[in-house]
Design an enzyme around this catalytic site. Structure first.
Site, PDB file in Angstrom:
ATOM      1  N   GLY A  95      62.502  15.849   2.929  1.00 29.20           N
ATOM      2  CA  GLY A  95      62.086  16.443   3.863  1.00 29.20           C
ATOM      3  C   GLY A  95      60.514  16.151   4.156  1.00 29.20           C
ATOM      4  N   TRP A  96      59.954  15.453   3.031  1.00 33.23           N
ATOM      5  CA  TRP A  96      58.645  15.060   3.274  1.00 33.23           C
ATOM      6  C   TRP A  96      58.620  14.215   4.075  1.00 33.23           C
ATOM      7  CZ3 TRP A  96      55.092  11.276   3.557  1.00 33.23           C
ATOM      8  CH2 TRP A  96      53.952  11.315   3.194  1.00 33.23           C
ATOM      9  N   CYS A 111      54.978  21.078  -0.909  1.00 32.78           N
ATOM     10  CA  CYS A 111      55.489  19.922  -1.468  1.00 32.78           C
ATOM     11  C   CYS A 111      55.494  20.180  -3.119  1.00 32.78           C
ATOM     12  CB  CYS A 111      54.682  18.673  -1.336  1.00 32.78           C
ATOM     13  SG  CYS A 111      55.117  17.206  -2.167  1.00 32.78           S
ATOM     14  N   ASN A 130      61.840  10.205  -9.029  1.00 29.00           N
ATOM     15  CA  ASN A 130      60.969   9.115  -9.470  1.00 29.00           C
ATOM     16  C   ASN A 130      59.745   9.159  -8.598  1.00 29.00           C
ATOM     17  OD1 ASN A 130      63.088   6.790 -11.270  1.00 29.00           O
ATOM     18  ND2 ASN A 130      63.444   8.993 -11.090  1.00 29.00           N
ATOM     19  N   THR A 172      61.566   9.299  -3.593  1.00 26.21           N
ATOM     20  CA  THR A 172      61.491  10.176  -2.576  1.00 26.21           C
ATOM     21  C   THR A 172      61.124   9.250  -1.243  1.00 26.21           C
ATOM     22  OG1 THR A 172      59.755  11.317  -3.375  1.00 26.21           O
ATOM     23  CG2 THR A 172      61.954  12.505  -3.321  1.00 26.21           C
TER      24      THR A 172
END
Length: 532
Positions: free
Chosen positions: A101-102, A221, A380, A450
Site C-alpha cells: 500500500g505504501w 505507515c 524485512n 515491502t
C-alpha cells in the site's frame, strides 16, 4: 491436459463446426490456450491460494521451507522479478509477489506521491493486482512462444527426439503466475467497505489479503508515529468481511493476514464495549492509561470507566484520542494475534521497530502457547537501518561476553570506517542468515521486503543519470546497462521481444497466414543481439 490432447480436443470442435471453421488451425488455438492458462483473476486466485496453503503446510512440517517475496509497484517489475527467479533458480516455488500500500500511495495515485495514510484511491489497489498478473501472463506467453518456435524448428529439421523434448517442456511448463499478498490497509472504511474492496481485489487475482488493526481514517505507515488502533471486535468484523468475500467469490482457500500495529501504536480512538469482567472489550480497556477518580477534582468533559471495582478516568489527549499505558505494546500484540487467529485469520503480521529475532520470537512463543501452529508474515523493512541495527546487536552481544570493544564507538557503527572489521563481518553474516534463522526461531513463514523496487529504481536511475549526463555520455548507458544486459543474459536487452512483438507476429500468422506483415524480419534491429 497435454499439448497433443489439447490439439485433438480443439480439432474435434473445429470439425464439428464444419466449413465455416476450416481456416482455423487447431494447433494454433492450442498454443494460444497454453499461453493464456488463466483467463480470469478468479482462476488465478483459486490456483495460487492452493499453492499458498500447500506451502503453509510444508512450513509447519519444516521451518526451513519458508517463503519469500519482493514488493512490486508495476507489472513490468513483477514480470522481470519472476523471469529472473526462473532463470537463476529454475523454479518459482516458494516465491511470491507482495503488493505494498505504501508503494501504491507513493507511485500509483492520481493525486501524485502520497504518504502511506490510505489517502490514495482504493480502486488503484485491485487495478495494480490486475496489472501485475497481466504482465506475468504475458511472460508465460512470451516464453511459451519461444518453445513453440523451437518445436517448429525441430520438426522442420526432422529431429523427432528434440521435438519430443520440447513438447515435454511445454506439457510441464511452470507458470510465472505466483501467489500475491496484497495490502488492503485498514480496509478503507467500515466492514462493508472492506468487504467490497476485498471482492475487487480477489476478482483481480489476489489469494491473500493483509489487513491491519489501525483506525481506517487515521491510518499511518507502520514505521511512522501517531498510529491509532481499534478495539478487537471492530477488527474482527473486517476479518469476517474478508472471509465472506473469499467465500462468495468461490475462493475457499483464500488467506487472511492479520497485521497488528500495537507494538508502536500508543493510542486508541475508542473505549471498547464490555459486558462483563475479562471479556475482550474489558481486556482492551485494561491497557488504557487511567487515573483513579478523585471526586473533588472532576473536570468538565471527563470520561469514566470502572476497573477492578474502582472508578477510573482514561487519559484523553486534545486530539480526542486515548493513550495506552507505556510498556504494554507486546502484551497488546500477543492478544491481537491470538484473537485474530481465533476468529478466522490464517497468518499474522507483527510490525516491529527493528529486525530482532529474539523480540519477534518471544511474542510468537507466547502466541503459540494458545495457537500452536501460529506463523508470521514479516516485513524485512527498508525502514530499518539493517547495517546499524545488526552492528549494534553484535556490539551488545560482545559486550555481554566481555569482549574488548575499545576499537568501536556504538553510536558510529554505521561508519564506513568499520566496514572491514570483525564486528561488521559478523553483523553481515547475521543479516545474510536472518530469514533462515527467523523462520526457524521466530515462526516466520513468509519474509518480504515491502519497498525494494522503489529503492532499486531510484538507485539505478541515479547511477545512469550521473554517468550519461556527465563525461561518460553514451558510454554511461552502454557500459553500465546494455553491455551488462548482454553479458548477464537479461532478456530485456531485446526490448521489442519483451514487449510482445514476437507474440504479435505469431498471431498475425495465425490470422492472416502468408499475408501476415511481421515485425521480426531481417531488418529488425533486435537481430543484432542474436550473436550476443
Amino acid at each position: 491436459m497435454t499439448y497433443q490432447n489439447s490439439i485433438q480436443s480443439i480439432d474435434k470442435t473445429i470439425q464439428q463446426n464444419g466449413a465455416p471453421w476450416n481456416a482455423i488451425d487447431s494447433e494454433s488455438v492450442a498454443r494460444m490456450r497454453q499461453q493464456n492458462r488463466f483467463p480470469t483473476g478468479l482462476d488465478i486466485a483459486r490456483y495460487t491460494a492452493k499453492i499458498m496453503r500447500q506451502d503453509m503446510e510444508a512450513y509447519d512440517a519444516d521451518p526451513a521451507a519458508y517463503t519469500q517475496s519482493l514488493g512490486c509497484w508495476h507489472g513490468f517489475i513483477a514480470q522481470q522479478k519472476m523471469i529472473s527467479i526462473k532463470k537463476h533458480f529454475g523454479s518459482t516455488k516458494q516465491r511470491y509477489l507482495y503488493l505494498s500500500g505504501w508503494m501504491v500511495a507513493a507511485l500509483r495515485s492520481e493525486f501524485g506521491p502520497l504518504p502511506d495514510q490510505s489517502m490514495h484511491e482504493k480502486t488503484s489497489v485491485p487495478a495494480l493486482i490486475e496489472e501485475l498478473y497481466t504482465f506475468l501472463k504475458q511472460a508465460d506467453a512470451r516464453e511459451l512462444g519461444g518453445l513453440f518456435r523451437e518445436l517448429d524448428a525441430a520438426r522442420e529439421k526432422g529431429d523427432e527426439v528434440e521435438a519430443q523434448r520440447i513438447q515435454h517442456a511445454i506439457d510441464n511448463y511452470e507458470t510465472h503466475v505466483v501467489p500475491i499478498i496484497a495490502d488492503i490497509d485498514a480496509g478503507f472504511g467500515n466492514a462493508e467497505a472492506t468487504y467490497l474492496l476485498a471482492k475487487k481485489m480477489i476478482e483481480a487475482g489476489a489469494c491473500a489479503l493483509q489487513i491491519e488493526n489501525q483506525v481506517s481514517d487515521e491510518k499511518q505507515c507502520g514505521h511512522q508515529d501517531g498510529k491509532v488502533t481499534v478495539p478487537h471486535e471492530d477488527f474482527l468484523q473486517k476479518i469476517r468481511a474478508i472471509r465472506y468475500a473469499f467465500l462468495e467469490m468461490g475462493v475457499e482457500d483464500g488467506i487472511i493476514v492479520a497485521r497488528t500495529d500495537s507494538l508502536g501504536a500508543g493510542l486508541t480512538k475508542q473505549i471498547a464495549y464490555s459486558t462483563e469482567p475479562g471479556d475482550l472489550g474489558d481486556q482492551y480497556n485494561a491497557f488504557l492509561d487511567c487515573d483513579e477518580v478523585d471526586p473533588a477534582n472532576i473536570t468538565n468533559g471527563q470520561v469514566f470507566i470502572s476497573r477492578d471495582g474502582k472508578l477510573m478516568t482514561p487519559k484523553r489527549l486534545p486530539s480526542n484520542l486515548y493513550q495506552f499505558r507505556s510498556g504494554t505494546g507486546e502484551d497488546r500484540c500477543v492478544l491481537d494475534c491470538i484473537t485474530a487467529l481465533q476468529n478466522g485469520a490464517d497468518l499474522l503480521w507483527i510490525e516491529t521497530e527493528k529486525p530482532h529475532i529474539g523480540q519477534i520470537g518471544g511474542m510468537v512463543n507466547r502466541i503459540r502457547e494458545v495457537i500452536p501452529n501460529a506463523k508470521l508474515v514479516y516485513n524485512n523493512s527498508p525502514s530499518f537501518n539493517w547495517t546499524l541495527n545488526f552492528r549494534q546487536q553484535v556490539y551488545d552481544a560482545w559486550a555481554e561476553e566481555g569482549k574488548d570493544l575499545s576499537a568501536y564507538d556504538r553510536d558510529r557503527l554505521m561508519s564506513v570506517d568499520y566496514d572491514g572489521t570483525d564486528l561488521a563481518q559478523e553483523a553481515d553474516e547475521r543479516i545474510r542468515t536472518f530469514q533462515k534463522d527467523a523462520a526457524r526461531e521466530a515462526g516466520i513463514f513468509h519474509h518480504l521486503i515491502t519497498l525494494p523496487t522503489y529503492h532499486t529504481a531510484a538507485l539505478s536511475t541515479d547511477n545512469l543519470a550521473k554517468r550519461y549526463f556527465g563525461e561518460e555520455g553514451m558510454l554511461g548507458y552502454v557500459k553500465q546497462v546494455q553491455r551488462e544486459e548482454i553479458r548477464q543474459g537479461i532478456a530485456c536487452v531485446k526490448h521489442q521481444n519483451m514487449a510482445g512483438s514476437d507474440i504479435g507476429d505469431d498471431h498475425k500468422e495465425y490470422f492472416a497466414g502468408e499475408a501476415a506483415l511481421k515485425a521480426g524480419g531481417k531488418d529488425n534491429t533486435m537481430n543484432q543481439f542474436e550473436a550476443a
